[in-house]
Design an enzyme around this catalytic site. Structure first.
Site, mmCIF file in Angstrom:
data_model
loop_
_atom_site.group_PDB
_atom_site.id
_atom_site.type_symbol
_atom_site.label_atom_id
_atom_site.label_comp_id
_atom_site.label_asym_id
_atom_site.label_seq_id
_atom_site.Cartn_x
_atom_site.Cartn_y
_atom_site.Cartn_z
ATOM 1 N N SER A 116 0.823 -1.216 0.000
ATOM 2 C CA SER A 116 0.000 0.000 0.000
ATOM 3 C C SER A 116 0.855 1.264 0.000
ATOM 4 O O SER A 116 0.641 2.176 -0.813
ATOM 5 C CB SER A 116 -0.940 0.001 1.203
ATOM 6 N N GLU A 148 -0.880 9.012 4.198
ATOM 7 C CA GLU A 148 -1.454 7.797 4.777
ATOM 8 C C GLU A 148 -1.850 7.970 6.230
ATOM 9 O O GLU A 148 -2.954 7.593 6.636
ATOM 10 C CB GLU A 148 -0.449 6.648 4.663
ATOM 11 N N ASP A 160 8.089 1.638 5.148
ATOM 12 C CA ASP A 160 7.717 1.287 3.777
ATOM 13 C C ASP A 160 7.875 2.454 2.806
ATOM 14 O O ASP A 160 8.341 2.284 1.678
ATOM 15 C CB ASP A 160 6.273 0.784 3.728
#
Length: 343
Positions: A116, A148, A160
Site C-alpha cells: 500500500s 497515509e 515502507d
C-alpha cells in the site's frame, strides 16, 4: 503524453514495529530492510476534458469524477483520491487536474511487503514527474507517510515509504519530531549474491488487514505493556546486530537474528502469529530452512525463509506441496523511478 512510474516493494529483515510513532517517539526505532524486484506501478495520461478517471487494475476497482468535483474522500479508492487532493492542494494552488490514472502491483494488498505504501510512493512519483515538482527522496517519503497517516488516518509504520523511495539495502533510524535517517548499506556483491541464493519467499495465501495488528501494538505501547515493549526493544537490538552481520557477511549471525527477531515480534501482540503460521514455520525448518519470519505486521502475507543454498531446491519442493505460492526474488539497488513517453 504518458507518465509512468514504479516503486519497489521491500523485505523487512529486522526492527519492523519500531517504526510506529507510538514507539519511536519515546525510544527511537531502527529498521533493516531491502527492496526487491517486485513493484507498484502507476501510469498517468493527462487529458483536457475536465474528468478524472482512477483505475486500480489489480483490484478491479475504478472511480470517475468531474475534475472540479473530486470528493474529499473515497471509500472505493481512498489512496488514489487522497494523494490527488494533497498534490493539488500543496503543489498546484488548488487548481484541478484532468487525467486517467492506472495502477497495479506485483503483490496483493496485505502481503506484508509494504504494497500500500509503495503504491502511494509510485503515484506521488508520477505526479512529481508530470508537474516537475521539487521533491527529493526524503520529501517524497515524508509526503507519502503524511498522506497515509495524517490525511487518511491509516494505521501503520514509517519504513515502507522510505524503502520504496530510496531503494536498496538500508538501515533506517526513526526519532521524534519526524526525524528520519536513511543509512544506505554498501554491501559487497558476494554478500548480496549469497543472501539472494539463501532466501525463499512463500505467500501463505492469507491477505491480512495490518491495521488491527498495528493498532494492538500501538495500544500495548501506549499502555506501557512491559512484555510488548521489552520485545520491541529486542527487535531494535536485532536490527543493529543483523546490520553488522550483513555487512561482514556473517550469515550465521544474520540467520540467528532473523529467528530471534521473529520470536520477539510474535510476542508483541497475539494476532501477529497463529497456529497456521507456527505450523508453517516448523514445516520450513523441518525441510531445510535455518530461520524464517513473517514479513510485515504479521498475521499472514509472505513468509521469508532463510536456508543453505544447497538445500534451497529441497525446501522449495516441500513448500510447493502446501497451499501457498513459492517465489524467488532478487534485490534492487534503486528506489522509485518515473519517465515520460511522448506519442
Amino acid at each position: 503524453m504518458l507518465i509512468r512510474s514504479k516503486a519497489p516493494l521491500r523485505l523487512g529483515f529486522a526492527g519492523g514495529g519500531t517504526d510506529i510513532a507510538a514507539y519511536y517517539n519515546l525510544y527511537g526505532g531502527y529498521v533493516l530492510n531491502a527492496t526487491i524486484d517486485m513493484y507498484a506501478y502507476c501510469t498517468l495520461e493527462p487529458r483536457d476534458d475536465n474528468k478524472i478517471v482512477f483505475n486500480a487494475a489489480d483490484l478491479e476497482k475504478g472511480e470517475e469524477f468531474a475534475a472540479d468535483c473530486c470528493p474529499a474522500a473515497s471509500k472505493n479508492l481512498p489512496l488514489h483520491v487522497g494523494i490527488y487532493n494533497r498534490i493539488i492542494r500543496d503543489y498546484n494552488e488548488g487548481k484541478p487536474l484532468s487525467f486517467i490514472m492506472t495502477t497495479y502491483s506485483d503483490a496483493v494488498a496485505g502481503s506484508g511487503l509494504g504494497s500500500s505504501s509503495t503504491m502511494v510512493v509510485a503515484i506521488i512519483k508520477a505526479f512529481t514527474e508530470w508537474l516537475n515538482l521539487p521533491l527529493g527522496e526524503y520529501d517524497i517519503a515524508s509526503l507519502a507517510y503524511k498522506i497515509e497517516r495524517e490525511d487518511l488516518r491509516l494505521s501503520g509504520g514509517k519504513q515502507d515509504q522510505y524503502a520504496a523511495t530510496f531503494g536498496g539495502f538500508n538501515f533506517m533510524e526513526f526519532y521524534d519530531d519526524e526525524k528520519v535517517i536513511v543509512n544506505p548499506l554498501r554491501l559487497k556483491r558476494w554478500i548480496r549474491n549469497e543472501l539472494e541464493a539463501s532466501l525463499v519467499l512463500y505467500y501463505t495465501g492469507v491477505s491480512r488487514e495490518s491495521a488491527s495488528i498495528i493498532n494492538k501494538q500501538i495500544e500495548n505501547t501506549e499502555k506501557k505493556n512491559e512484555k510488548s515493549i521489552d520485545n520491541m526493544h529486542e527487535l531494535k537490538k536485532q536490527a543493529v546486530i543483523m546490520k553488522e552481520a550483513l555487512l561482514k557477511g556473517d550469515f550465521k549471525g544474520f540467520s540467528n537474528g532473523l529467528n530471534k527477531g521473529w520470536l520477539a515480534k510474535r510476542n508483541i501482540a497475539e494476532s501477529i502469529s497463529n497456529s497456521a503460521i507456527d505450523e508453517l514455520y516448523q514445516y520450513a525448518i523441518d525441510n531445510g530452512a535455518e530461520s524464517a519470519k513473517i514479513s510485515g505486521a504479521g498475521g499472514g502475507g509472505f513468509m521469508m525463509v532463510y536456508c543453505n543454498p544447497c538445500k534451497r531446491i529441497k525446501l522449495i519442493r516441500a513448500l510447493k506441496k502446501k497451499d501457498g505460492i513459492v517465489i524467488t526474488t532478487s534485490f534492487t539497488e534503486t528506489g522509485t523511478q518515473a519517465w515520460t513517453l511522448y506519442r
